[in-house]
Write a protein that holds these residues in place. Structure first.
Motif, PDB file in Angstrom:
ATOM      1  N   UNK A 125       0.840  -1.196   0.000  1.00 43.51           N
ATOM      2  CA  UNK A 125       0.000   0.000   0.000  1.00 43.51           C
ATOM      3  C   UNK A 125       0.874   1.244   0.000  1.00 43.51           C
ATOM      4  N   UNK A 126       0.363   2.296  -0.644  1.00 45.93           N
ATOM      5  CA  UNK A 126       1.094   3.564  -0.678  1.00 45.93           C
ATOM      6  C   UNK A 126       0.106   4.727  -0.575  1.00 45.93           C
ATOM      7  N   UNK A 127      -0.969   4.510   0.187  1.00 48.69           N
ATOM      8  CA  UNK A 127      -1.971   5.559   0.407  1.00 48.69           C
ATOM      9  C   UNK A 127      -1.662   6.313   1.695  1.00 48.69           C
ATOM     10  N   UNK A 128      -2.727   6.796   2.333  1.00 49.39           N
ATOM     11  CA  UNK A 128      -2.575   7.645   3.512  1.00 49.39           C
ATOM     12  C   UNK A 128      -1.833   6.974   4.657  1.00 49.39           C
ATOM     13  N   UNK A 129      -2.154   5.710   4.928  1.00 46.34           N
ATOM     14  CA  UNK A 129      -1.543   5.036   6.087  1.00 46.34           C
ATOM     15  C   UNK A 129      -0.045   4.852   5.872  1.00 46.34           C
ATOM     16  N   UNK A 130       0.344   4.504   4.640  1.00 47.77           N
ATOM     17  CA  UNK A 130       1.769   4.318   4.347  1.00 47.77           C
ATOM     18  C   UNK A 130       2.505   5.660   4.382  1.00 47.77           C
ATOM     19  N   UNK A 131       1.885   6.694   3.851  1.00 44.49           N
ATOM     20  CA  UNK A 131       2.510   8.023   3.850  1.00 44.49           C
ATOM     21  C   UNK A 131       2.812   8.488   5.271  1.00 44.49           C
ATOM     22  N   UNK A 132       1.846   8.262   6.162  1.00 44.68           N
ATOM     23  CA  UNK A 132       1.987   8.772   7.534  1.00 44.68           C
ATOM     24  C   UNK A 132       3.039   8.011   8.340  1.00 44.68           C
ATOM     25  N   UNK A 133       3.447   6.830   7.884  1.00 41.65           N
ATOM     26  CA  UNK A 133       4.325   6.004   8.728  1.00 41.65           C
ATOM     27  C   UNK A 133       5.672   5.635   8.098  1.00 41.65           C
ATOM     28  N   UNK A 134       5.725   5.522   6.758  1.00 39.15           N
ATOM     29  CA  UNK A 134       6.943   4.974   6.140  1.00 39.15           C
ATOM     30  C   UNK A 134       8.149   5.901   6.313  1.00 39.15           C
ATOM     31  N   UNK A 135       7.925   7.206   6.180  1.00 39.34           N
ATOM     32  CA  UNK A 135       9.040   8.154   6.310  1.00 39.34           C
ATOM     33  C   UNK A 135       9.629   8.075   7.717  1.00 39.34           C
ATOM     34  N   UNK A 136       8.754   7.888   8.701  1.00 38.51           N
ATOM     35  CA  UNK A 136       9.217   7.784  10.086  1.00 38.51           C
ATOM     36  C   UNK A 136      10.084   6.530  10.265  1.00 38.51           C
ATOM     37  N   UNK A 137       9.630   5.389   9.722  1.00 32.81           N
ATOM     38  CA  UNK A 137      10.410   4.152   9.888  1.00 32.81           C
ATOM     39  C   UNK A 137      11.761   4.253   9.182  1.00 32.81           C
ATOM     40  N   UNK A 138      11.775   4.927   8.024  1.00 35.98           N
ATOM     41  CA  UNK A 138      13.056   5.132   7.337  1.00 35.98           C
ATOM     42  C   UNK A 138      14.006   5.913   8.243  1.00 35.98           C
ATOM     43  N   UNK A 139      13.454   6.870   8.967  1.00 36.58           N
ATOM     44  CA  UNK A 139      14.258   7.688   9.871  1.00 36.58           C
ATOM     45  C   UNK A 139      14.663   6.970  11.156  1.00 36.58           C
ATOM     46  N   UNK A 140      14.091   5.800  11.402  1.00 39.79           N
ATOM     47  CA  UNK A 140      14.439   5.018  12.607  1.00 39.79           C
ATOM     48  C   UNK A 140      15.619   4.086  12.338  1.00 39.79           C
TER      49      UNK A 140
END
Ligand code: ATR
Length: 281
Positions: A125-140
């Protein structure tokens, strides 16, 4: 008088009032958190109401992107992902924040007793839920944050955003029909994050072809949906470790609560509040 609200469209079955009021009450702050149905068209008008009357708001589908544009200020993490699920209102100024990413990070650690750093994370998925969380996990400190999505352009947009914010992260994109690439990504993933909106109804399809899943996969599945879904049932059948989105909802709510009150809520209290809000219970 309600000073906090959760808004969305639809919103009827939200668990946020149950869990937030449990947290407020346990801190001696009453039950100030309500629920309101607000359509996307009504959001600008709602912001003006909130500015004058409220201390805080949680926003869910479909408001997270427009809320980022309507907020007077954004926190760094909301600016990074362009998504807002929490408003903090002080002296007539509305600050937009995003607590979904930290919610998913903490839920993964809690549910699977493991770190994010060095892990290969695959989003379906690459909708709202992925947008809100994926960037954060990349930064972790995740090693890889990749995307499988029906619409490739949306996956590429999120992949580019992750790499822009965290240049060290590896990220590739695929559509579900690309069997070779999907199998490769699934074999090397530590976590599969189910972030599509499919699977809620019992006869809903899986977000990925069933043939891609087998007992030998080492990945763990985290479904951002907290109701039973088709992928949760499949994971259970195959003996793949999995978790639903309940802990993520609680953790993002706890982060919102802390932003509003400066207090760390008791998570056990919030979990009980979540359960008490269960429809039909
Ligand atoms: P939300 O804001 O609720 O996340 P969204 O932004 O429309 O809603 O995103 C929903 C996600 O579920 C998207 O990744 C969407 O895929 P597309 O980007 O291709 O639209 C995915 N999705 C929805 N229905 C789907 C289906 N039947 N099969 C596969 N993916 C689906």
């Amino acid at each position: 008088m309600e000073k906090y609200l959760v808004i969305g469209d639809p919103i009827g079955h939200s668990r946020s009032p149950g869990m937030q009021n449990a947290a407020f009450e346990s801190c001696g702050l009453g039950r100030p958190y309500g629920i309101r149905h607000v359509t996307l068209d009504e959001l600008p008008e709602f912001f003006e109401y909130a500015r004058k009357n409220l201390n805080g708001v949680n926003l869910t589908v479909p408001h997270k992107l427009l809320a980022a544009q309507l907020s007077d200020r954004l926190t760094g993490r909301a600016e990074c992902c362009g998504s807002v699920n929490t408003l903090l209102i002080k002296d007539g100024i509305i600050t937009g924040d995003s607590t979904d990413g930290i919610g998913l990070e903490e839920a993964l650690k809690y549910c699977f007793d493991d770190e994010i750093s060095g892990k290969n994370i695959l989003f379906c998925g690459a909708g709202g839920a992925a947008r809100a969380t994926s960037v954060h996990l990349a930064g972790c400190g995740a090693k890889e944050v990749s995307f499988i999505n029906r619409t490739l352009s949306k996956a590429v947009e999120l992949s580019d955003l992750c790499k822009k914010v965290t240049p060290e992260v590896t990220s590739v994109c695929a559509v579900p029909e690309d069997e070779n690439m999907c199998r490769t990504l699934l074999e090397r993933a530590d976590y599969l994050i189910q972030a599509t909106s499919v699977g809620l109804k019992p006869d809903d399809p899986l977000p990925l072809p069933e043939k891609y899943f087998h007992k030998g996969l080492k990945l763990k599945i985290f479904d951002t949906i907290y109701h039973p879904t088709s992928i949760q049932r499949l994971a259970a059948e195959l003996g793949i470790l999995w978790a639903n989105g309940k802990e993520m909802l609680i953790r993002q709510g706890a982060a919102s609560f802390e932003l509003w009150t400066g207090l760390k809520p008791d998570l056990a209290v919030m979990r009980r509040g979540f359960e008490e809000g269960t429809p039909g219970k």
